[in-house]
Write an enzyme that holds these catalytic residues in place. Structure first.
Site, short mmCIF file in Angstrom:
data_model
loop_
_atom_site.label_atom_id
_atom_site.label_comp_id
_atom_site.label_asym_id
_atom_site.label_seq_id
_atom_site.Cartn_x
_atom_site.Cartn_y
_atom_site.Cartn_z
CG ASP A 1 -2.34 -0.45 0.87
OD1 ASP A 1 -2.57 -0.78 -0.30
OD2 ASP A 1 -3.19 -0.48 1.77
CG ASP B 1 0.67 -8.41 10.60
OD1 ASP B 1 -0.21 -8.33 9.71
OD2 ASP B 1 0.43 -8.23 11.81
CG ASP C 1 6.28 -7.54 12.12
OD1 ASP C 1 5.18 -7.29 11.59
OD2 ASP C 1 6.42 -7.80 13.32
CG ASP D 1 -7.82 -9.03 13.70
OD1 ASP D 1 -8.74 -8.42 14.27
OD2 ASP D 1 -6.62 -8.86 13.98
#
Length: 838
Positions: free
Chosen positions: A301, A348, A350, A445
């Site tokens: 994004d 995610d 990371d 979520d």
């Protein structure tokens, strides 16, 4: 009439007056005088003998004359019992099977009227099979009704003060023994003790202590009882949620890999640096899954050219969209229209997955076609602000350990495992059926999982760590993340309340309700941090009871709840740390949750920054100012307690002492909060992860030294030699360190930057794309990378834990004092410099 006759007959046989108090009846029933055994009525003797024989047979009591054998039979599993079932549940089912069909039908119909559960399908199945057991859903509803009635009776039975004290002492002694027994049944026994003590306390508070004077006392007293009722409700829901955690294990996949489904891996990113995203992308490309059935998508994004080039170089798909609508949820939904895989794994940017992630999780999807999502833990190899600033990393379970270690496993029992946004696999078809990832709230979520459950799909949770990521670096970032979670849960509670609407079972509603109500703890915690000041400041009595009476009721409530939670949560949350976490966050989540209830569509998604640095130690005055104000208020309260005890309120010294002790406890928690606000320096751009692996060190002169790794990161490796080097390493010389994986050895260029005795710190040189992929596969992507991570964390010991919290509180005040002195010194220096400039 029959009941009165039976009472008179039993009273005559036991030798007690019909109107004798309850304790006399209990003493006669439990300790009969010699010669009284035969004085029982014959029907009562037969009933007692039959019941005793049935219990001995069903529970498999070896020696009925030994109390220890009865205790073992009640708490541990009989040899013929199904593995994992509660002994009491086993006994209940055996007794149910022995009931004739007619009374079983009447009981089911009665339960239908009480619980509102459709029992007709069960009756039809029961007609065709005489051995049909209770449907678990119906049984749960009936047990809740019966348990609630039993709890109400136990709570409302009046005791004299000494009786209440004796009951508490008996429960406490038994609890100290039971908490050491293995298995889950002892934990349930401690929960029953806790519910009994807490129900008696809250009933006493509601019926005996609310006779308050009008005005401020009444207003503050009602606020306190509301806060206490909230905590009691959360405790009750937590016990239900975590009653019997499942320990789900992987299922095997078909031997023919052609039967394995296609999987798309999504890695969303927005503003994170490429150095944070690289390990996750490389680990995803290295997952053990057929290459023709695996596609990795980098969802950017931020629309950065460097990310596009890197994705193309390493073989991943690069996906962008025209806008950033709905933040992460919108990014994922856009990718749903681009990829075509049957399943979607989300990480995610990371969160680095281990190579076995898909082989570990996908078996459950093939077994259960209704399974729409499987979640694995969020594990962090870097310390969060609590661990970093208090020095508890890998010594005390972190804030998230309770959720991923116990709560999610408890949810799994009730088919209520939540989707947590990362480290999870979802089935594409159900996800598309609900319109993709939920976009109505900022916690997309959990809302997505709720929608899936409303459609009748199942979700699973597997507690094996299959990915690891970076924790928030600073307290301000940590608080910002928790604010988003709290606001999002309040939004779901307001827009899609789990207690309303169709599609959820009773226990799913309770699990979701507990998860959402938990984030409303901000205001109750602030009430507890300030409640004793009403008396110490203004002599307002917000609890209408004597101090001794209050202590006799509140101590069983607190002690038994602590013992039960210590046993259930001991591996994942140490005693008194929940209060510390809530104290830090309470001020900041109170307003967002309140506003979300008023206007649930307000607020926007905030990205949690990862991979940042903290160049120096400093005290975060901005984030800690609410704690500093509360500390000042409570310190004044403690000082006011001295003249009240010695001069002003000598006639109610117990009340003064009780409020002073409460205030001192608050000061300990507030001291821990300011200790967390003292930020420690973080200058490593890549965090080191402890791991012992066989390695080889290739020296410039041709020597090869076999050694072991101590830790690793994306930028370096530390090794431990078997003995000190006879010749020192050439300064700045190029070395190679080799690590084995799967029978192959991979060497990486490096230079020695530190050498102490047998330990050598190596800085990795610039690696090419293939070497970077090999390094991730040998370290972060290893299937066993995180298996022993929590092995060194001790089980909770409440006495030790309160000592730790006291020490951290004292250290927090020392850091606050130093920061005050530094701030005053810096201000004087600025004034002096300003005067000199003029």
């Amino acid at each position: 009439m029959i009941g009165q006759r039976l009472r008179l007959a039993c009273a005559a046989s036991l030798g007690v007056a019909p109107q004798a108090p309850l304790r006399t009846w209990l003493l006669r029933l439990l300790v009969l005088p010699p010669g009284q055994e035969r004085a029982w009525p014959v029907p009562l003797q037969r009933l007692a003998a039959f019941s005793l024989a049935l219990l001995i047979r069903e529970l498999e009591v070896r020696n009925p004359r030994q109390p220890r054998d009865w205790l073992r039979a009640l708490l541990l599993q009989p040899s013929s019992q199904q593995r994992g079932a509660s002994p009491l549940a086993w006994l209940a089912l055996r007794l149910w099977q022995r009931l004739p069909q007619a009374p079983r039908t009447r009981i089911l119909l009665l339960g239908h009227r009480l619980a509102g559960f459709d029992v007709v399908p069960h009756l039809k199945r029961a007609e065709s099979s005489s051995h049909q057991l209770l449907d678990h859903r119906f049984a749960g509803n009936v047990l809740i009704v019966l348990g609630g009635v039993a709890l109400l009776v136990a709570a409302s039975t009046p005791f004299e003060l000494w009786q209440q004290l004796m009951v508490f002492l008996c429960m406490w002694v038994v609890s100290l023994y039971v908490r050491r027994l293995p298995g889950n049944a002892p934990a349930l026994m401690l929960v029953m003790f806790s519910l009994f003590a807490s129900a008696r306390y809250i009933w006493w508070r509601l019926t005996q202590t609310l006779g308050l004077q009008s005005g401020a006392s009444f207003t503050l007293g009602m606020g306190l009882i509301a806060a206490e009722s909230y905590t009691w409700l959360i405790m009750l829901l937590g016990y239900v949620q975590n009653a019997w955690p499942l320990q789900r294990r992987p299922l095997p996949l078909p031997l023919d890999v052609r039967l394995w489904p296609t999987v798309d891996v999504y890695i969303p990113t927005y503003n994170e640096p490429l150095g944070v995203v690289k390990p996750t992308l490389l680990a995803a490309l290295g997952l053990d899954w057929p290459r023709d059935k695996l596609n990795v998508y980098l969802l950017d994004d931020g629309r950065r050219d460097s990310f596009r080039r890197y994705a193309q170089e390493c073989g991943a798909h690069y996906v962008v969209r025209s806008d950033n609508a709905h933040a992460k949820a919108g990014n994922l939904n856009h990718a749903l229209g681009v990829s075509k895989g049957e399943f979607i794994a989300i990480f995610d940017c990371d969160h680095v997955p281990v190579r076995s992630f898909l082989q570990t999780t996908m078996g459950w999807f093939l077994k259960d076609p209704l399974c729409a999502m499987l979640q694995t833990p969020h594990h962090f190899f870097s310390p969060d602000p609590f661990e970093k600033n208090l020095g508890t990393f890998r010594r005390v379970p972190n804030e998230g350990s309770l959720f991923y270690g116990l709560v999610q496993a408890g949810n799994d029992l009730w088919n209520s495992a939540f989707f947590c946004g990362s480290c999870a696999v979802l089935r594409r078809a159900p996800l598309q059926q609900i319109g993709g990832i939920a976009v109505e709230t900022v916690t997309e979520d959990a809302h997505t999982a709720l929608k899936l459950h409303r459609r009748g799909y199942t979700t699973f949770y597997m507690g094996l760590i299959q990915a690891a990521g970076l924790a928030t670096e600073s307290l301000s970032g940590h608080v910002g993340q928790r604010i988003r979670w709290a606001r999002g849960m309040a939004q779901i509670f307001r827009l899609d309340n789990p207690f309303l609407g169709k599609g959820l079972t009773l226990f799913q509603r309770l699990c979701y309700g507990n998860a959402m109500l938990h984030f409303f703890y901000g205001l109750p915690r602030l009430v507890f941090l300030s409640a004793p000041l009403a008396y110490l400041y203004f002599e307002l009595h917000i609890i209408n009871a004597a101090a001794a009476t209050l202590a006799v009721y509140v101590l069983p409530h607190l002690v038994q709840a602590n013992l039960a939670n210590s046993r259930m949560q001991g591996r994942f949350r140490h005693s008194f740390w929940a209060e510390a976490y809530e104290t830090v966050l309470s001020w900041y989540i109170t307003l967002p949750t309140t506003l979300a209830m008023i206007n649930p569509r307000a607020g926007s998604f905030n990205v949690t920054s990862k991979g940042g640095l903290i160049q120096r130690n400093y005290f975060d005055w901005g984030i800690s100012m609410p704690y500093v104000v509360l500390i000042g208020m409570n310190l004044i309260g403690v000082l006011l307690a001295i003249p009240r005890l010695l001069y002003w309120n000598t006639y109610e010294g117990g009340t003064v002492v009780l409020n002073a002790v409460w205030t001192l406890f608050n000061l300990v928690m507030l001291g821990t909060a300011v200790g967390v606000a003292a930020e420690s320096r973080q200058i490593r751009s890549s965090h080191r992860v402890p791991l012992c692996l066989p390695a080889s060190l290739y020296l410039p002169d041709g020597r090869v030294i076999h050694c072991d790794t101590e830790d690793y990161s994306t930028g370096g490796i530390a090794v431990r030699l078997p003995a000190p080097l006879t010749l020192p390493l050439p300064q700045g010389a190029l070395l190679h360190v080799a690590i084995s994986r799967g029978g192959s050895e991979f060497a990486f260029p490096c230079r020695a930057v530190a050498a102490v005795d047998t330990r050598i710190g190596l800085r990795l040189e610039t690696l090419n794309d293939e070497q970077e992929k090999q390094l991730i596969a040998c370290t972060f992507g290893r299937a066993d990378a995180w298996l022993d991570w929590t092995a060194g964390i001790p089980q909770d010991q409440p006495i030790t834990s309160i000592g730790e919290v006291l020490a951290f509180g004292a250290r927090g005040y020392l850091q606050l004092a130093r920061s005050v002195v530094d701030a005053i010194t810096a201000r004087r220096l600025r004034r002096r410099n300003a005067a000199a400039a003029h």
